[in-house]
Design a protein around this motif. Structure first.
Motif, mmCIF file in Angstrom:
data_model
loop_
_atom_site.group_PDB
_atom_site.id
_atom_site.type_symbol
_atom_site.label_atom_id
_atom_site.label_comp_id
_atom_site.label_asym_id
_atom_site.label_seq_id
_atom_site.Cartn_x
_atom_site.Cartn_y
_atom_site.Cartn_z
ATOM 1 N N GLY A 1 0.811 -1.209 0.000
ATOM 2 C CA GLY A 1 0.000 0.000 0.000
ATOM 3 C C GLY A 1 0.846 1.261 0.000
ATOM 4 N N VAL A 2 0.501 2.180 -0.878
ATOM 5 C CA VAL A 2 1.265 3.420 -1.006
ATOM 6 C C VAL A 2 1.267 4.199 0.292
ATOM 7 C CG1 VAL A 2 1.246 5.689 -2.105
ATOM 8 C CG2 VAL A 2 0.965 3.633 -3.493
ATOM 9 N N MET A 3 0.093 4.423 0.855
ATOM 10 C CA MET A 3 0.003 5.266 2.048
ATOM 11 C C MET A 3 0.545 4.565 3.285
ATOM 12 S SD MET A 3 -1.152 8.121 0.983
ATOM 13 C CE MET A 3 -1.697 8.942 2.471
ATOM 14 N N LEU A 4 0.435 3.246 3.336
ATOM 15 C CA LEU A 4 0.922 2.507 4.503
ATOM 16 C C LEU A 4 2.419 2.728 4.678
ATOM 17 C CD1 LEU A 4 -0.066 -1.004 5.687
ATOM 18 C CD2 LEU A 4 2.346 -0.511 5.338
ATOM 19 N N SER A 5 3.180 2.522 3.637
ATOM 20 C CA SER A 5 4.626 2.679 3.735
ATOM 21 C C SER A 5 5.025 4.144 3.802
ATOM 22 C CB SER A 5 5.302 2.010 2.531
ATOM 23 O OG SER A 5 6.698 2.114 2.601
ATOM 24 N N LEU A 6 4.311 5.002 3.079
ATOM 25 C CA LEU A 6 4.668 6.417 3.031
ATOM 26 C C LEU A 6 4.480 7.099 4.381
ATOM 27 C CD1 LEU A 6 5.427 8.958 1.382
ATOM 28 C CD2 LEU A 6 2.989 9.219 0.872
ATOM 29 N N LEU A 7 3.309 6.931 4.994
ATOM 30 C CA LEU A 7 3.042 7.635 6.240
ATOM 31 C C LEU A 7 3.826 7.064 7.419
ATOM 32 C CD1 LEU A 7 -0.789 8.364 6.043
ATOM 33 C CD2 LEU A 7 1.121 9.853 5.459
ATOM 34 N N ARG A 8 4.167 5.781 7.373
ATOM 35 C CA ARG A 8 4.951 5.181 8.452
ATOM 36 C C ARG A 8 6.443 5.469 8.324
ATOM 37 N NH1 ARG A 8 2.399 -0.948 9.150
ATOM 38 N NH2 ARG A 8 0.212 -0.329 9.265
ATOM 39 N N SER A 9 6.855 5.991 7.197
ATOM 40 C CA SER A 9 8.286 6.110 6.914
ATOM 41 C C SER A 9 8.973 7.051 7.895
ATOM 42 C CB SER A 9 8.493 6.630 5.485
ATOM 43 O OG SER A 9 7.964 7.946 5.353
ATOM 44 N N PRO A 10 10.153 6.670 8.420
ATOM 45 C CA PRO A 10 10.947 7.582 9.257
ATOM 46 C C PRO A 10 11.563 8.667 8.385
ATOM 47 C CG PRO A 10 12.141 5.556 8.868
ATOM 48 C CD PRO A 10 10.785 5.360 8.260
ATOM 49 N N SER A 11 11.652 9.857 8.933
ATOM 50 C CA SER A 11 12.136 10.983 8.132
ATOM 51 C C SER A 11 13.626 10.904 7.836
ATOM 52 C CB SER A 11 11.822 12.299 8.844
ATOM 53 O OG SER A 11 10.428 12.475 8.979
ATOM 54 N N ASN A 12 14.355 10.011 8.494
ATOM 55 C CA ASN A 12 15.788 9.894 8.221
ATOM 56 C C ASN A 12 16.077 9.103 6.942
ATOM 57 O OD1 ASN A 12 15.027 7.729 10.481
ATOM 58 N ND2 ASN A 12 16.524 6.779 9.094
ATOM 59 N N TYR A 13 15.054 8.469 6.362
ATOM 60 C CA TYR A 13 15.248 7.656 5.153
ATOM 61 C C TYR A 13 14.618 8.381 3.966
ATOM 62 C CZ TYR A 13 15.421 3.613 2.019
ATOM 63 O OH TYR A 13 15.681 2.769 0.963
ATOM 64 N N ASP A 14 15.377 8.526 2.896
ATOM 65 C CA ASP A 14 14.879 9.157 1.678
ATOM 66 C C ASP A 14 14.234 8.088 0.798
ATOM 67 O OD1 ASP A 14 14.318 10.623 -0.545
ATOM 68 O OD2 ASP A 14 16.350 11.382 -0.856
ATOM 69 N N LEU A 15 12.899 8.115 0.712
ATOM 70 C CA LEU A 15 12.169 7.080 -0.018
ATOM 71 C C LEU A 15 12.473 7.095 -1.516
ATOM 72 C CD1 LEU A 15 8.633 7.234 1.662
ATOM 73 C CD2 LEU A 15 10.319 5.409 1.862
ATOM 74 N N ARG A 16 12.993 8.176 -2.022
ATOM 75 C CA ARG A 16 13.279 8.240 -3.457
ATOM 76 C C ARG A 16 14.355 7.241 -3.878
ATOM 77 N NH1 ARG A 16 13.607 14.749 -3.444
ATOM 78 N NH2 ARG A 16 14.738 14.190 -1.530
ATOM 79 N N ASN A 17 15.090 6.741 -2.915
ATOM 80 C CA ASN A 17 16.062 5.666 -3.172
ATOM 81 C C ASN A 17 15.311 4.332 -3.028
ATOM 82 O OD1 ASN A 17 18.455 4.216 -3.518
ATOM 83 N ND2 ASN A 17 18.985 4.357 -1.334
ATOM 84 N N TYR A 18 14.587 3.926 -4.106
ATOM 85 C CA TYR A 18 13.602 2.861 -3.950
ATOM 86 C C TYR A 18 13.979 1.508 -4.560
ATOM 87 C CZ TYR A 18 11.882 3.602 -8.771
ATOM 88 O OH TYR A 18 11.760 3.690 -10.131
ATOM 89 N N LYS A 19 15.090 1.416 -5.321
ATOM 90 C CA LYS A 19 15.477 0.086 -5.817
ATOM 91 C C LYS A 19 16.977 0.043 -6.051
ATOM 92 C CE LYS A 19 14.362 0.888 -10.735
ATOM 93 N NZ LYS A 19 13.586 0.361 -11.884
ATOM 94 N N ASP A 20 17.508 -1.189 -5.946
ATOM 95 C CA ASP A 20 18.944 -1.357 -6.115
ATOM 96 C C ASP A 20 19.289 -1.553 -7.588
ATOM 97 O OD1 ASP A 20 18.290 -3.980 -6.743
ATOM 98 O OD2 ASP A 20 18.836 -4.773 -4.776
ATOM 99 N N GLU A 21 20.565 -1.866 -7.857
ATOM 100 C CA GLU A 21 21.016 -1.992 -9.234
ATOM 101 C C GLU A 21 20.331 -3.120 -9.983
ATOM 102 O OE1 GLU A 21 25.212 -2.351 -9.156
ATOM 103 O OE2 GLU A 21 25.580 -0.284 -8.489
#
Length: 1021
Positions: free
Chosen positions: A400-420
């Motif tokens: 769920g988009v909102m589940l992970s987004l709203l729970r996210s800690p502010s120290n983590y930048d969600l824009r880094n969303y997948k590895d190589e």
């Protein structure tokens, strides 16, 4: 010779006279009434489209010929027709129309009636009100515009579904949607959820919020909307009208000169309206004493970012984008006395506030009417709609988009969303990064829909007319859901999944109706009759296929899957009905109507066979019967009684087989096929041949009036509805071989009041106009009986901490869950650990239905400028804010940032003394305000709001000097620009489970609502 000259002179005179009469000239004058000049009067040369309006001094000018007829029309006034003579000046004094100009509304079976003849309440919404809303969903466009009509949106994402409840919910387990009728033909408005046959959970709680299919109607094609709210108004629709009827009448062709063209284009900009506030101070972790970020927990109870000297990110702000909607509509229309036509095309392209979501809708519509001769008339309409939608995961779903987004800690930048390698990267491994979800886990819907109708009318005499009408509504919905490799959206530890869902729906509808005015030789009595038969067929197929454990990344084909699964469901329903209606007109003062419908349906048990739906209503126009004060222009009393139904679900008359499954409530459990072996067993529900439709019996009493030259209108309606024979599943002894039986076994009541008030502040001849319209309604609901010695039944599965129940003696749709222990004074009892004690038994935490609702529209007009705004009110109604409870628990909520001190909870200790036991901030937010072991009642909010539903500023250009253009308007609209509410979550007009669910007021990481800025240009040629 003299005779020849005389004859020649006569010939020249006649020719000159004819030439004089045939020549156009400018006719001018002043239109007035008893109060003075009237602006805005329509002046039309009869039989042409040559027309003008009087200016603000009542003056007009129009080109016409001697012998032409000028028609003067103005709402509330009698039409006047004047033949042009030799004079070029024609002054007109308009007369008050009083009750003779009662507005016409569309009622059951598409019949148009004067309002004064109706013995029941019908709310009418104009096309202008639909347009001002700026909504693409024609159901959502009705919000706040009619008393007793509650609209529940599900979020601001493109294509989000909308639910409408009219005068309270009338059923416990049945469908609560009103019947949608377009140009006399019922259409499908289902909100179906994709669900595999092996899914043991409520599919509405997680996954995709699918559209209701009224989304396929183009708002620009709508001429007017009639809402039949009570059983007396809707009884002729029988078993499909138990929740009311909404009748959409579309625009038709016009009898005029030449081809008319209307074009409009609009741009809408959407922003998130409201979100839960989050703290931006503390980092991910479980202890404030930690010296580093802890990535093994989703909680944010770690140390401050300042102490660790690390950056913080506003993930919520970074994630949402500006939504854009481009809308274009064009229509061609025309006709003459024998035939009229209209063809239209509408295009909507919308990008959502959630990245990668969007909606595209293309609508083609053709409608025409043809008068073959004085006795035969035919016509029809046809619409094709292609709607594609890219949707977002929401709710209790690890993707769920909102589940992970709203729970996210502010120290983590969600824009880094997948590895190589393309794998999901997130602050916590068990959740999908919201960027990964929208980019790698798309859910799409592709709908092709055709619906329309044809009719043929034969009228051999004034007292007899036959109409045969047929309609079809068919659509296919092709859905695809992807869970990329490494996604948590499946149950195979990120091995990938692709699922397909093909839904096909067909409805065929036919009426044969005889109508007429009985040939009575009476001046005081007129009797109209209607008699007919109806045939209906509904067919639905739903095929689901799924492949899990993908071998190759980004290849979403069933051949790429290791584990395959498929399920399908089909239903076919047939019904037929006979109906009749008599309307008595006594001296044009008393109007009495009686009707009866007898219906047979394939969903009824053989013991029930058929059902009767009677109705009767009366309207007494007091202003025609008594000499009332001059200030009273119109006054009537009405009473109506009717019975409508809600049909049983298909195939519950027989015992069926299904694949058994076992689950622990947390996992998908075990089901067949198992280890390569299939198995079938009885479904557990005993077939019941005594099934009959649920019945809604309704009384309503109304008072309607107009005062002060029709400037003030006041309508009052009271109603009382009893829903009987409600269909629920009753438990059976397991020794019977079955667990449940679907049976008519419950009752509930709805009672309420509705008020509508309209007032034109200034007289019609004033250049500045101010119109006020108010609606207010209150509904009370109660479950009065449940058979089988049951006191409560679950309406629909919710969460483990809270349920949605029908409880005997309580309002329908009550949230039930854990409560705090309280003393006789209502104070919380605090345990030795400083936390309130949870009561052993669950209790009623509140009802989702509002205590009352209202709408207030103000419209200001000055010359060519108009300003209109609608305020929408809601008082009361419970919403379960599970989102905020979880954010408190995880230390993400804004309030939880206040954690540098201890807390003492108000209440008394077990010995009765005031509580003085201090607890940590973490315990306070996790175990008291949060969902970490406290009572569910703490997450319930009784919601109030005042919102600016829409505001529109428009300007009509003066195009008299541009011969090619008939009209031009530029408007600016704001939707949901202002919201004042006590709710601390997303916009409280929300529903996690969507319009296809029976649960209202559930907020668990719902997608947010939107506020919009819209610019529209309309041009008529």
């Amino acid at each position: 010779m003299k005779g020849k000259i005389k004859g020649l002179l006569i010939l020249v005179f006649v020719f000159t006279t004819q030439l004089f009469f045939a020549q156009e000239k400018t006719i001018s004058g002043i239109v007035s009434d008893a109060a003075g000049p009237i602006p805005g009067v329509n002046v039309l040369v009869k039989g042409t489209n040559n027309g003008v309006q009087s200016d603000f001094d009542g003056k007009y000018k129009i080109k016409a010929k001697t012998g032409d007829v000028l028609v003067f029309t103005y709402m509330g006034m009698k039409d006047q027709s004047i033949t042009i003579g030799n004079s070029s000046t024609v002054n007109v004094k308009m007369q008050d129309g009083g009750e003779q100009l009662e507005e016409v509304v569309v009622t059951a079976l598409g019949v148009k009636k004067e309002e004064k003849k109706l013995g029941y309440a019908v709310s009418k919404i104009t096309s202008d009100e639909i347009t001002k809303s700026g909504e693409q969903n024609v159901l959502q466009a009705l919000a706040g515009k009619a008393a007793g009509v509650q609209v529940i949106g599900t979020g601001g994402t493109p294509g989000a579904s909308s639910k409408i409840i009219i005068r309270g919910v009338n059923t416990i387990k049945g469908n609560s949607d009103p019947l949608i009728v377009v140009d006399g033909i019922p259409i499908d408005n289902a909100t179906s959820q994709t669900s595999a046959g092996d899914n043991p959970f409520n599919a509405n709680l997680s996954g995709i919020n699918n559209s209701n299919r009224a989304l396929d109607i183009n708002p620009d094609d709508i001429e007017s909307v009639s809402v039949l709210k009570g059983p007396a108004a809707a009884a002729l629709y029988g078993e499909r009208a138990g929740n009311g009827v909404i009748i959409y009448t579309t625009k038709k062709g016009k009898n005029g000169k030449g081809l008319g063209i209307d074009y409009s284009t609009a741009l809408a900009i959407d922003h998130v309206s409201q979100l839960p506030a989050r703290q931006n101070k503390y980092v991910q972790g479980t202890s404030a004493a930690a010296t580093a970020v802890n990535p093994n927990t989703p909680q944010s109870w770690g140390p401050s970012a300042e102490s660790l000297n690390i950056p913080m990110y506003n993930n919520v702000k970074n994630f949402f984008q500006e939504g854009l909607t481009f809308t274009n509509n064009i229509s061609f229309y025309g006709g003459n006395e024998k035939a009229t036509y209209r063809a239209s095309y509408g295009n909507v392209t919308q990008t959502g506030m959630i990245p990668e979501t969007g909606l595209k809708r293309n609508t083609l519509r053709v409608v025409g009417d043809l008068k073959l001769n004085d006795k035969w008339k035919t016509g029809g309409s046809l619409q094709y709609t292609h709607t594609t939608n890219t949707l977002a995961q929401n709710g209790s779903n690890s993707s769920g988009v909102m589940l992970s987004l709203l729970r996210s800690p502010s120290n983590y930048d969600l824009r880094n969303y997948k590895d190589e390698e393309g794998n999901n990267m997130n602050y916590y491994n068990s959740y999908d990064n919201p960027y990964f979800t929208v980019n790698e886990n798309p859910a799409t819907s592709d709908v092709n829909r055709v619906f329309g109708n044809m009719y043929l009318t034969y009228s051999p005499a004034d007292w007899l007319s036959f109409t045969a009408k047929g309609g079809i509504d068919t659509y296919s919905d092709y859905r695809k859901q992807v869970y990329a490799i490494s996604s948590n959206g499946d149950n195979l530890a990120g091995m990938g999944e692709v699922a397909f869902n093909n839904i096909n729906n067909k409805q065929f509808y036919g009426d044969f109706i005889a109508t007429g005015l009985l040939p009575l030789k009476s001046e005081w009595l007129k009797i109209n009759y209607t008699a007919g038969l109806n045939l209906r067929s509904s067919q639905n197929t739903d095929v689901f296929s799924r492949g899990k454990d993908l071998a190759v990344r980004n290849l979403y084909n069933l051949s790429n899957a290791t584990q395959l699964y498929a399920s399908n469901a089909e239903s076919n329903i047939m019904s037929r009905a006979l109906f009749g209606q008599l309307e008595f007109d006594v001296k044009n003062q008393l109007f009495i109507t009686g009707s009866l419908r007898k219906e047979w349906s394939s969903t009824y048990g053989t013991d029930a066979n058929s059902a009767l739906f009677p109705a009767a209503s009366a309207s007494w126009v007091l202003s025609s019967s008594f000499d009332l004060p001059e200030s009273v222009n119109f006054m009537k009393l009405t009473y109506g009684y009717g019975e409508v139904g809600i049909a049983p679900q298909p195939y519950y008359t027989i015992s069926t087989f299904s694949q058994p499954f076992m689950t622990d409530g947390f996992t998908d459990g075990l089901s067949f096929p198992y280890n390569g072996v299939n198995g079938m067993g009885v479904s557990g529900v005993l077939g019941n041949q005594q099934l009959k439709p649920e019945r809604v019996l309704g009384h309503e009493l109304g008072f309607n009036s107009k005062f002060f030259d029709n400037r003030l209108s006041f309508d009052l309606n009271l109603y009382y509805k009893t829903s009987k024979d409600l269909l629920i599943e009753l438990p059976l002894p397991q020794s019977s071989g079955y667990a449940l039986v679907y049976q008519n076994a419950a009752e509930l009541v709805n009672k309420g009041i509705e008020i509508e008030l309209g007032y034109d502040i200034f007289q019609k001849n004033k250049p500045f106009q101010w119109n006020v319209n108010l609606n207010w309604s209150k509904n009370e609901n109660k479950v009065t009986d449940i058979y089988g010695n049951l006191n409560e039944i679950s309406i629909e599965t919710a969460f483990g901490s809270i349920g949605y129940y029908a409880v005997k003696g309580q309002p329908l749709g009550s949230f039930y869950g854990t409560k705090w222990q309280r003393d006789e004074n209502g104070q919380k009892i605090i345990g030795s650990n400083g936390l309130p004690l949870v009561a052993e038994e669950t209790g009623n935490l509140g009802n989702s239905a509002p205590k009352w609702t209202g709408g207030l529209r103000n419209t200001f007009t000055y010359k060519r400028v108009s300003l209109s705004g609608l305020l929408d009110f809601r008082h009361g109604g419970a919403v379960y804010n599970g989102t905020l409870a979880r954010l408190h628990n995880f230390g993400v909520s804004e309030a939880s940032a206040d954690r540098e001190h201890s807390y003492v909870i108000d209440g008394v200790k077990e010995d009765g003394t005031p509580n003085n036991i201090a607890i940590s901030a973490k315990n306070y937010y996790q175990k008291y305000l949060g969902d970490g072991g406290g009572a569910a009642e703490e997450a319930i909010t009784d919601v109030n709001w005042i919102r600016l539903r829409d505001v529109t500023l428009s300007y009509d250009f003066n195009v008299k000097k541009i011969t090619a253009i008939n009209s031009a308007q530029l408007s600016f609209t704001g939707r949901n620009l202002w919201l004042n509410t006590n709710y601390k979550g997303v916009d409280p007009e929300t529903s996690l489970t969507g319009a296809g669910s029976k649960i209202n007021g559930l907020d668990y990481f719902n997608n947010p609502g939107s506020k919009s800025f819209i610019m529209t240009l309309k041009v008529g040629f």
